[in-house]
Write a protein that holds these residues in place. Structure first.
Motif, PDB file in Angstrom:
ATOM      1  N   GLU A 225      -9.400  -2.390   3.992  1.00  0.00           N
ATOM      2  CA  GLU A 225      -8.116  -3.088   3.999  1.00  0.00           C
ATOM      3  C   GLU A 225      -7.207  -2.500   5.074  1.00  0.00           C
ATOM      4  O   GLU A 225      -7.486  -1.437   5.658  1.00  0.00           O
ATOM      5  CB  GLU A 225      -7.463  -3.015   2.626  1.00  0.00           C
ATOM      6  CG  GLU A 225      -7.240  -1.618   2.114  1.00  0.00           C
ATOM      7  CD  GLU A 225      -6.872  -1.608   0.642  1.00  0.00           C
ATOM      8  OE1 GLU A 225      -6.631  -0.514   0.119  1.00  0.00           O
ATOM      9  OE2 GLU A 225      -6.818  -2.689   0.019  1.00  0.00           O
ATOM     10  N   LYS A 226      -6.098  -3.202   5.331  1.00  0.00           N
ATOM     11  CA  LYS A 226      -5.219  -2.862   6.451  1.00  0.00           C
ATOM     12  C   LYS A 226      -4.739  -1.420   6.400  1.00  0.00           C
ATOM     13  O   LYS A 226      -4.663  -0.735   7.432  1.00  0.00           O
ATOM     14  CB  LYS A 226      -4.024  -3.819   6.455  1.00  0.00           C
ATOM     15  CG  LYS A 226      -3.099  -3.655   7.647  1.00  0.00           C
ATOM     16  CD  LYS A 226      -1.988  -4.694   7.621  1.00  0.00           C
ATOM     17  CE  LYS A 226      -1.071  -4.552   8.828  1.00  0.00           C
ATOM     18  NZ  LYS A 226       0.010  -5.588   8.803  1.00  0.00           N
ATOM     19  N   SER A 227      -4.410  -0.918   5.200  1.00  0.00           N
ATOM     20  CA  SER A 227      -3.865   0.436   5.073  1.00  0.00           C
ATOM     21  C   SER A 227      -4.876   1.513   5.436  1.00  0.00           C
ATOM     22  O   SER A 227      -4.509   2.675   5.637  1.00  0.00           O
ATOM     23  CB  SER A 227      -3.370   0.665   3.642  1.00  0.00           C
ATOM     24  OG  SER A 227      -4.450   0.591   2.718  1.00  0.00           O
ATOM     25  N   LYS A 282      -6.139   8.740   4.786  1.00  0.00           N
ATOM     26  CA  LYS A 282      -5.140   7.703   4.566  1.00  0.00           C
ATOM     27  C   LYS A 282      -5.313   6.976   3.250  1.00  0.00           C
ATOM     28  O   LYS A 282      -4.450   6.228   2.840  1.00  0.00           O
ATOM     29  CB  LYS A 282      -5.193   6.677   5.705  1.00  0.00           C
ATOM     30  CG  LYS A 282      -4.757   7.243   7.034  1.00  0.00           C
ATOM     31  CD  LYS A 282      -4.770   6.156   8.068  1.00  0.00           C
ATOM     32  CE  LYS A 282      -4.305   6.716   9.403  1.00  0.00           C
ATOM     33  NZ  LYS A 282      -4.261   5.676  10.423  1.00  0.00           N
ATOM     34  N   SER A 283      -6.470   7.124   2.627  1.00  0.00           N
ATOM     35  CA  SER A 283      -6.726   6.322   1.438  1.00  0.00           C
ATOM     36  C   SER A 283      -7.267   7.169   0.309  1.00  0.00           C
ATOM     37  O   SER A 283      -8.256   7.857   0.451  1.00  0.00           O
ATOM     38  CB  SER A 283      -7.723   5.204   1.767  1.00  0.00           C
ATOM     39  OG  SER A 283      -8.057   4.506   0.597  1.00  0.00           O
TER      40      SER A 283
END
Length: 292
Positions: A225-227, A282-283
């Motif tokens: 996904e974008k994030s 980031k995730s």
């Protein structure tokens, strides 16, 4: 969508697809010869609609109706497309090593083509793309698809992956790229607000396969996904465009080969999916072993 629910929908989607053996059984049957004969006997017709009727009845149940791809003095061609499943897909590296690296459930896109050039008719099966159970699950979990749209979404994704694999094969065949045919690469392809991770691999059904050797494909490994995308990932995907035309221009081919070269990163095929440390941080959805 919750992970467990997405996994369940992905499992059902694969189970609902016909097994690849439906196609391999047809390839060994008299129907294949009958379909080719019907096509060959119809190529002189100025009305391709009749050809479609005559050929379609002989490609079932492996495929549905065939569709017109090209019908002119240079070439006459019809095509049928089918999404099939392999409950156990053996995955091999691109290096030619015949020891499988792992097995998984997947959906495989198969194209059937009947082509006539210079009064000679032939039929071909092309398998150039597949998508893993994991990737299908991630599409729904990360809200890039739903149980209602997953069939259309997966078909669109596989057709895009197939086009990329076909264009890369053309580049390799005609020495238009310095990417290596015996190397496993990961690539990021834009999809919706995120990205698909595609990997060059060779696959074969674990049981009852007509194909003597593993087939080179672009394998869809997951959806990010974008994030989860950083500046490096966005840079790799920049400039992506792919023609939907049946005939690809030399300019379009050069563009996509240059894009693939800038996008591709060599990868160890034994690792299910590797994400750069920058992206992992980031995730919170990325597990400790770096898989997504």
């Amino acid at each position: 969508m919750y992970t467990r629910l997405a996994n369940g929908h992905a499992t059902k989607f694969i189970q609902d697809r016909p097994d690849l053996s439906v196609i391999t059984d047809w390839l060994n049957s008299s129907q294949r010869k009958a379909a080719l004969s019907a096509f060959h006997n119809s190529v002189a017709s100025k009305k391709p609609g009749r050809v479609i009727q005559r050929v379609s009845k002989n490609v079932r149940p492996a495929f549905g109706a065939v569709h017109l791809a090209q019908w002119d003095k240079v070439m006459k061609a019809v095509i049928a497309v089918r999404m099939t499943s392999a409950r156990e897909t053996d995955v091999f590296a691109m290096s030619g090593d015949e020891e499988k690296v792992f097995s998984e459930r997947s959906v495989i896109l198969a194209d059937l083509m009947f082509v006539s050039r210079a009064a000679e008719s032939n039929s071909y099966i092309n398998i150039a793309a597949n998508i893993s159970h994991h990737a299908i699950s991630r599409l729904m979990e990360r809200e890039a698809s739903t149980p209602e749209t997953i069939r259309a979404d997966v078909l669109e994704i596989l057709q895009k992956a197939r086009s990329l694999r076909t264009l890369l094969s053309l580049g390799l065949e005609h020495n238009l790229t310095n990417l290596k045919d015996n190397t496993t690469y990961d690539m990021l392809v834009p999809h919706g607000d995120g990205a698909l991770v595609l990997r060059t691999l060779r696959v074969n059904a674990a049981t009852k396969s007509f194909f003597p050797d593993p087939m080179p494909v672009f394998s869809v490994r997951t959806y990010l996904e974008k994030s989860m995308l950083g500046s490096r990932e966005l840079e790799r995907m920049a400039g992506f465009r792919i023609s939907r035309d049946a005939m690809v221009s030399a300019e379009d081919l050069r563009h996509i080969l240059a894009w693939l070269k800038g996008n591709a990163e060599e990868m160890d095929p034994r690792r299910r999916l590797i994400v750069e440390q920058e992206l992992c941080s980031k995730s919170s959805d990325v597990s400790a072993n770096g898989t997504v």
